[in-house]
Enzyme design. Structure first.
Site, PDB file in Angstrom:
ATOM      1  N   GLU A  83       0.849  -1.189   0.000  1.00  0.00           N
ATOM      2  CA  GLU A  83       0.000   0.000   0.000  1.00  0.00           C
ATOM      3  C   GLU A  83       0.886   1.241   0.000  1.00  0.00           C
ATOM      4  OE1 GLU A  83      -2.259   0.622   3.733  1.00  0.00           O
ATOM      5  OE2 GLU A  83      -1.554  -1.361   4.292  1.00  0.00           O
ATOM      6  N   CYS A 120      -3.743  -3.435   4.356  1.00  0.00           N
ATOM      7  CA  CYS A 120      -2.860  -4.456   4.934  1.00  0.00           C
ATOM      8  C   CYS A 120      -3.281  -5.888   4.624  1.00  0.00           C
ATOM      9  CB  CYS A 120      -2.793  -4.288   6.451  1.00  0.00           C
ATOM     10  SG  CYS A 120      -2.343  -2.631   6.944  1.00  0.00           S
ATOM     11  N   HIS A 244      -3.390  -9.644  12.405  1.00  0.00           N
ATOM     12  CA  HIS A 244      -2.690  -8.482  11.850  1.00  0.00           C
ATOM     13  C   HIS A 244      -2.240  -7.585  13.014  1.00  0.00           C
ATOM     14  CE1 HIS A 244      -1.645  -4.892   9.763  1.00  0.00           C
ATOM     15  NE2 HIS A 244      -2.686  -4.218  10.209  1.00  0.00           N
TER      16      HIS A 244
HETATM   17  N1  CAA Z   1       0.984   4.645  30.387  1.00  0.00           N
HETATM   18  C1  CAA Z   1       0.309   3.519  29.997  1.00  0.00           C
HETATM   19  N2  CAA Z   1      -0.488   3.491  28.896  1.00  0.00           N
HETATM   20  C2  CAA Z   1      -0.608   4.623  28.168  1.00  0.00           C
HETATM   21  C3  CAA Z   1       0.059   5.811  28.516  1.00  0.00           C
HETATM   22  C4  CAA Z   1       0.891   5.784  29.684  1.00  0.00           C
HETATM   23  N3  CAA Z   1       1.565   6.869  30.070  1.00  0.00           N
HETATM   24  N4  CAA Z   1      -0.268   6.759  27.599  1.00  0.00           N
HETATM   25  C5  CAA Z   1      -1.117   6.185  26.713  1.00  0.00           C
HETATM   26  N5  CAA Z   1      -1.314   4.897  27.061  1.00  0.00           N
HETATM   27  C6  CAA Z   1      -2.134   3.907  26.359  1.00  0.00           C
HETATM   28  C7  CAA Z   1      -3.540   4.400  26.088  1.00  0.00           C
HETATM   29  O1  CAA Z   1      -4.405   4.186  27.208  1.00  0.00           O
HETATM   30  C8  CAA Z   1      -3.907   3.570  24.873  1.00  0.00           C
HETATM   31  O2  CAA Z   1      -4.241   2.267  25.267  1.00  0.00           O
HETATM   32  P1  CAA Z   1      -5.776   1.743  25.146  1.00  0.00           P
HETATM   33  O3  CAA Z   1      -6.166   1.933  23.709  1.00  0.00           O
HETATM   34  O4  CAA Z   1      -5.679   0.315  25.526  1.00  0.00           O
HETATM   35  O5  CAA Z   1      -6.564   2.604  26.055  1.00  0.00           O
HETATM   36  C9  CAA Z   1      -2.584   3.457  24.122  1.00  0.00           C
HETATM   37  O6  CAA Z   1      -1.570   3.711  25.080  1.00  0.00           O
HETATM   38  C10 CAA Z   1      -2.438   4.472  22.993  1.00  0.00           C
HETATM   39  O7  CAA Z   1      -2.608   5.751  23.541  1.00  0.00           O
HETATM   40  P2  CAA Z   1      -3.562   6.812  22.834  1.00  0.00           P
HETATM   41  O8  CAA Z   1      -4.876   6.189  22.479  1.00  0.00           O
HETATM   42  O9  CAA Z   1      -3.583   8.024  23.676  1.00  0.00           O
HETATM   43  O10 CAA Z   1      -2.703   7.057  21.525  1.00  0.00           O
HETATM   44  P3  CAA Z   1      -3.020   7.931  20.270  1.00  0.00           P
HETATM   45  O11 CAA Z   1      -4.061   8.944  20.522  1.00  0.00           O
HETATM   46  O12 CAA Z   1      -1.708   8.416  19.809  1.00  0.00           O
HETATM   47  O13 CAA Z   1      -3.658   6.917  19.196  1.00  0.00           O
HETATM   48  C11 CAA Z   1      -3.675   5.163  17.608  1.00  0.00           C
HETATM   49  C12 CAA Z   1      -3.301   5.572  19.041  1.00  0.00           C
HETATM   50  C13 CAA Z   1      -5.119   5.557  17.320  1.00  0.00           C
HETATM   51  C14 CAA Z   1      -3.529   3.672  17.473  1.00  0.00           C
HETATM   52  C15 CAA Z   1      -2.705   5.914  16.639  1.00  0.00           C
HETATM   53  O14 CAA Z   1      -1.392   5.503  16.864  1.00  0.00           O
HETATM   54  C16 CAA Z   1      -3.036   5.687  15.174  1.00  0.00           C
HETATM   55  O15 CAA Z   1      -3.811   6.429  14.583  1.00  0.00           O
HETATM   56  N6  CAA Z   1      -2.406   4.648  14.532  1.00  0.00           N
HETATM   57  C17 CAA Z   1      -2.593   4.357  13.104  1.00  0.00           C
HETATM   58  C18 CAA Z   1      -3.870   3.618  12.829  1.00  0.00           C
HETATM   59  C19 CAA Z   1      -3.842   2.192  13.326  1.00  0.00           C
HETATM   60  O16 CAA Z   1      -2.794   1.596  13.529  1.00  0.00           O
HETATM   61  N7  CAA Z   1      -5.028   1.623  13.514  1.00  0.00           N
HETATM   62  C20 CAA Z   1      -5.152   0.213  13.893  1.00  0.00           C
HETATM   63  C21 CAA Z   1      -6.354  -0.431  13.246  1.00  0.00           C
HETATM   64  S1  CAA Z   1      -6.324  -0.160  11.489  1.00  0.00           S
HETATM   65  C22 CAA Z   1      -5.213  -1.330  10.900  1.00  0.00           C
HETATM   66  O17 CAA Z   1      -4.914  -2.262  11.559  1.00  0.00           O
HETATM   67  C23 CAA Z   1      -4.629  -1.106   9.553  1.00  0.00           C
HETATM   68  C24 CAA Z   1      -3.236  -0.610   9.694  1.00  0.00           C
HETATM   69  O18 CAA Z   1      -2.298  -1.407   9.756  1.00  0.00           O
HETATM   70  C25 CAA Z   1      -2.991   0.833   9.754  1.00  0.00           C
END
Ligand code: CAA
Length: 444
Positions: A83, A120, A244
């Site tokens: 991709e 993916c 995945h």
């Molecule tokens: N101590 C412990 N845990 C912590 C922490 C700390 N200090 N700070 C944050 N965390 C935890 C949060 O609680 C969260 O865990 P949960 O979801 O279990 O609650 C985790 O760490 C991530 O923190 P945030 O949600 O605050 O992180 P974020 O706002 O940066 O977003 C994300 C995370 C949405 C995955 C972002 O990284 C993203 O957009 N990623 C790309 C999209 C993606 O990977 N999506 C997955 C499904 S789609 C797919 O699978 C296709 C693909 O390959 C892209």
């Protein structure tokens, strides 16, 4: 019916690495625990200046052909999943076969060559295509080369930047395979979604939180569809369940969903009921939101039970060991998860012949797919040849400033000159642009 499956695996990691909790997190004002405890990521791989999806794919494929002693004349298909393509017409597979021809001394003149796109999940779909081609007999005794290659980069500052990675997985799909045989039965769930897309742009538009929900709901539907098409799954049957892995924290979420699904109506469910009470049912709640809150609370309790934790440690943890250190490789990620579990099993000297694996693939946009695989005689010898941990150990670590430069080097809208950070040896590298704007490659 023919037995068809994976007969060889080779992996190529981007040669640079970024330490997420210790280098990236403090530089962007985040806590290291977001990575170690939340996302479950420690380091991720990046391509050096002259690496890209073609070099990584060609290097993985070349290594596979050499170590398995594959005669190029025995290959009838080359399917590439990506991709991260830089060309809307010429497939990456032709670039890769062109690279291989430079060194193998044979031309892939009569192969069916192509690129597949569905986020993916495209790597799994390429395996499907190869599987069907062999089952139909159109392969005439030949095998297929499937290569999943990606540079999973996000725009700087996007939340997805935390989950980047780069690398390729090459697999030989053949009759009477020596690693795993693929099931005929599959389960699907597919919807028109906009959780993650790249409408003619290099970096994705992504609704991260939504993508997590879509992944979970489609995986649940695909599991249900798989059972409708085959039979009720028995959780005890599966030695490993590679899903995945966009980041290991995602697998933590989908694993408990899968566990709940597979234990429904079983003695495990009865045992769980004695410990954490019955599973919430929709009728007990005044609305959908309240029901979902009830489910979330139930899942938290489930995750803490000894019963679940033992299963997770044995069946899921071995599938995420590579990704914890490699990051997201998009089309390659689920294939890294399978490889991760098999490498673990070989190290632990587990007897896997005849045992089953349940594989869950996902692609944004969106589709989930479920199938099973049966481990075949000879798997251990083939899996021991996968040198991914040696590669991960020998990557060149990046400082934050170097990371910023490398991100710019691989950003097509920027013209950044940077000296190579590693030495290239016995591998394909990007050489420059040709007169038609094509990218050119050489073996050094
Ligand atoms: N101590 C412990 N845990 C912590 C922490 C700390 N200090 N700070 C944050 N965390 C935890 C949060 O609680 C969260 O865990 P949960 O979801 O279990 O609650 C985790 O760490 C991530 O923190 P945030 O949600 O605050 O992180 P974020 O706002 O940066 O977003 C994300 C995370 C949405 C995955 C972002 O990284 C993203 O957009 N990623 C790309 C999209 C993606 O990977 N999506 C997955 C499904 S789609 C797919 O699978 C296709 C693909 O390959 C892209």
């Amino acid at each position: 019916m023919k037995s068809v499956g994976i007969d060889g695996i080779s992996i190529w990691s981007g040669k640079l690495s970024l330490d997420l909790p210790n280098v990236f997190a403090p530089s962007v004002g985040e806590e290291p625990e977001k990575y170690t405890k939340g996302l479950g990521l420690y380091t991720c791989s990046f391509p050096d200046v002259r690496e890209d999806i073609v070099t990584m794919g060609a290097n993985a494929a070349y290594k596979l052909m050499i170590k398995e002693g594959i005669d190029p004349r025995d290959i009838g298909r080359i399917d590439v999943a990506t991709e991260s393509s830089f060309d809307a017409s010429k497939p990456i597979s032709t670039y890769i076969s062109g690279c291989l021809e430079q060194v193998l001394g044979e031309e892939f003149r009569n192969v069916n060559n192509g690129e597949r796109k569905f986020a993916c999940i495209a790597g799994t779909q390429c395996i499907d295509d190869a599987h069907n081609w062999i089952l139909s007999g159109r392969n005439e005794g030949k095998s297929a080369l499937v290569i999943a290659t990606d540079t999973a980069l996000y725009e700087r500052g996007n939340p997805g930047e935390a989950t980047q990675g780069a690398g390729a997985v090459a697999m030989l799909i053949a009759e009477d395979p020596s690693i795993v045989e693929l099931s005929l039965k599959q389960g699907y769930s597919s919807v028109d979604e906009t959780d993650f897309l790249k409408p003619n742009q290099q970096f994705p538009s992504v609704d991260g939180k939504r993508s997590v929900q879509v992944y979970l709901s489609l995986m649940k539907e695909a599991l249900t569809n798989f059972e409708e098409r085959s039979e009720k799954m028995d959780i005890a049957e599966f030695e490993f369940v590679p899903f995945h892995v966009p980041f290991p924290g995602m697998v933590r979420k989908v694993a408990s969903l899968g566990y709940r699904h597979m234990t429904r109506g079983t003695s495990i469910e009865e045992e769980l009921e004695k410990i954490i009470g019955p599973k919430p049912e929709m009728e007990e709640f005044s609305g959908h939101e309240e029901y979902m809150e009830g489910i979330r609370k139930y899942m938290k309790l489930l995750d803490k039970t000894e019963l679940y934790q033992k299963w997770y440690k044995r069946v899921i943890e071995p599938t995420i060991e590579i990704s914890e250190r490699a990051g997201n490789w998009y089309t390659g990620s689920v294939h890294l998860a399978r490889a991760s579990s098999l490498i673990y099993a070989a190290k632990e000297k587990l007897n896997l012949v005849g045992k089953k694996i349940l594989v869950g693939s996902y692609g944004s946009g969106a589709q989930a797919e479920i199938h099973t695989e049966t481990v075949k005689e000879g798997w251990e010898g083939k899996v021991k040849k996968i040198d991914i941990y040696e590669q991960l150990d020998s990557r060149r670590p990046l400082s934050f400033e170097e990371y910023e430069q490398i991100h710019d080097v691989h950003n097509y809208s920027k013209d950044t000159l940077l000296t190579d950070l590693t030495e290239y040896k016995n591998e394909f590298v990007f050489k420059g642009y040709g007169k038609m704007g094509e990218r050119t490659y050489e073996f050094v």
